[in-house]
Design a protein around this motif. Structure first.
Motif, mmCIF file in Angstrom:
data_model
loop_
_atom_site.group_PDB
_atom_site.id
_atom_site.type_symbol
_atom_site.label_atom_id
_atom_site.label_comp_id
_atom_site.label_asym_id
_atom_site.label_seq_id
_atom_site.Cartn_x
_atom_site.Cartn_y
_atom_site.Cartn_z
ATOM 1 N N UNK A 198 4.053 -0.591 -9.611
ATOM 2 C CA UNK A 198 3.567 -1.638 -10.507
ATOM 3 C C UNK A 198 4.400 -1.677 -11.783
ATOM 4 N N UNK A 199 4.677 -0.522 -12.346
ATOM 5 C CA UNK A 199 5.498 -0.435 -13.558
ATOM 6 C C UNK A 199 6.918 -0.954 -13.295
ATOM 7 N N UNK A 215 0.854 -1.178 0.000
ATOM 8 C CA UNK A 215 0.000 0.000 0.000
ATOM 9 C C UNK A 215 0.900 1.241 0.000
ATOM 10 N N UNK A 216 0.356 2.334 -0.487
ATOM 11 C CA UNK A 216 1.153 3.502 -0.808
ATOM 12 C C UNK A 216 0.555 4.770 -0.236
ATOM 13 N N UNK A 217 1.361 5.812 -0.220
ATOM 14 C CA UNK A 217 0.895 7.120 0.216
ATOM 15 C C UNK A 217 0.035 7.784 -0.856
ATOM 16 N N UNK A 218 0.290 7.445 -2.126
ATOM 17 C CA UNK A 218 -0.448 8.049 -3.240
ATOM 18 C C UNK A 218 -0.758 6.997 -4.309
ATOM 19 N N UNK A 219 -1.765 7.278 -5.102
ATOM 20 C CA UNK A 219 -2.093 6.400 -6.230
ATOM 21 C C UNK A 219 -0.962 6.384 -7.251
ATOM 22 N N UNK A 220 -0.341 7.526 -7.482
ATOM 23 C CA UNK A 220 0.763 7.564 -8.444
ATOM 24 C C UNK A 220 1.927 6.699 -7.980
ATOM 25 N N UNK A 221 2.134 6.581 -6.670
ATOM 26 C CA UNK A 221 3.172 5.694 -6.145
ATOM 27 C C UNK A 221 2.870 4.245 -6.470
ATOM 28 N N UNK A 272 12.041 -1.864 -1.895
ATOM 29 C CA UNK A 272 11.502 -0.713 -1.180
ATOM 30 C C UNK A 272 11.805 0.594 -1.914
ATOM 31 N N UNK A 273 10.732 1.322 -2.151
ATOM 32 C CA UNK A 273 10.851 2.653 -2.725
ATOM 33 C C UNK A 273 10.175 3.627 -1.769
ATOM 34 N N UNK A 274 10.424 4.895 -1.946
ATOM 35 C CA UNK A 274 9.939 5.925 -1.035
ATOM 36 C C UNK A 274 8.419 5.954 -0.918
ATOM 37 N N UNK A 275 7.713 5.599 -1.982
ATOM 38 C CA UNK A 275 6.249 5.692 -2.006
ATOM 39 C C UNK A 275 5.543 4.624 -1.174
ATOM 40 N N UNK A 276 6.231 3.551 -0.804
ATOM 41 C CA UNK A 276 5.581 2.443 -0.100
ATOM 42 C C UNK A 276 5.313 2.809 1.353
ATOM 43 N N UNK A 298 -5.863 2.300 -3.851
ATOM 44 C CA UNK A 298 -5.321 1.193 -4.623
ATOM 45 C C UNK A 298 -3.939 0.802 -4.097
ATOM 46 N N UNK A 299 -3.641 -0.479 -4.299
ATOM 47 C CA UNK A 299 -2.335 -1.005 -3.928
ATOM 48 C C UNK A 299 -1.866 -1.943 -5.022
ATOM 49 N N UNK A 300 -0.765 -2.631 -4.753
ATOM 50 C CA UNK A 300 -0.203 -3.554 -5.737
ATOM 51 C C UNK A 300 -0.018 -4.920 -5.102
ATOM 52 N N UNK A 301 -0.638 -5.914 -5.722
ATOM 53 C CA UNK A 301 -0.456 -7.305 -5.311
ATOM 54 C C UNK A 301 0.632 -7.893 -6.205
ATOM 55 N N UNK A 302 1.587 -8.581 -5.599
ATOM 56 C CA UNK A 302 2.686 -9.118 -6.396
ATOM 57 C C UNK A 302 3.270 -10.366 -5.760
ATOM 58 N N UNK A 303 3.901 -11.169 -6.610
ATOM 59 C CA UNK A 303 4.625 -12.354 -6.165
ATOM 60 C C UNK A 303 6.110 -12.027 -6.159
ATOM 61 N N UNK A 304 6.787 -12.419 -5.079
ATOM 62 C CA UNK A 304 8.217 -12.143 -5.003
ATOM 63 C C UNK A 304 8.914 -13.195 -4.160
ATOM 64 N N UNK A 305 10.084 -13.575 -4.624
ATOM 65 C CA UNK A 305 10.927 -14.521 -3.905
ATOM 66 C C UNK A 305 12.256 -13.819 -3.677
ATOM 67 N N UNK A 306 12.575 -13.536 -2.437
ATOM 68 C CA UNK A 306 13.822 -12.848 -2.146
ATOM 69 C C UNK A 306 13.658 -11.832 -1.038
#
Length: 83
Positions: free
Chosen positions: A21-22, A10-16, A60-64, A46-54
Motif C-alpha cells: 500500500x505504501x 492479497x498477501x502472505x502477511x499483513x506487513x506485506x 509484483x513484489x515478493x509479498x503478493x 487484509x489486502x489492498x484494493x487499487x486502480x492500475x493501468x498498465x
C-alpha cells in the motif's frame, strides 16, 4: 475519477499488505487497505484494493500471494504466486 482497472491484492502477511500500500501511494497509485472479501479469503485478513493501468508485472513484489481484477461483484484471478 480513478484511472485504470480495479484490482485487489492479497498477501502472505499483513506487513506485506502495508508495505505494498505504501509503495503504491508513493508512486501516486490510488490504493486502500481493506478486509479480504470472503469469496477470495486467505490466511491474511487484509489486502489492498487499487486502480492500475498498465502491466501488472511492474508491481509484483515478493509479498503478493494473488491479484484479482474486480468487475462489479466478480473477482477474476490475474496473478498467483507459484510455490
Amino acid at each position: 475519477m480513478e484511472s485504470g482497472e480495479l484490482y485487489f491484492a492479497i498477501f502472505f502477511t499483513t506487513s506485506g499488505a502495508i508495505r505494498f500500500n505504501r509503495f503504491l501511494r508513493n508512486n501516486t497509485i490510488a490504493a486502500e487497505i481493506k478486509p479480504v472479501p470472503r469469496n477470495i479469503s486467505t490466511s491474511c485478513a487484509v489486502g489492498v484494493e487499487f486502480y492500475y493501468k498498465g502491466d501488472l508485472s511492474m508491481l509484483l513484489i515478493q509479498d503478493i500471494k494473488q491479484i484479482y481484477n474486480i468487475k462489479g461483484n466478480q473477482y477474476s484471478l490475474k496473478y498467483a504466486k507459484s510455490h
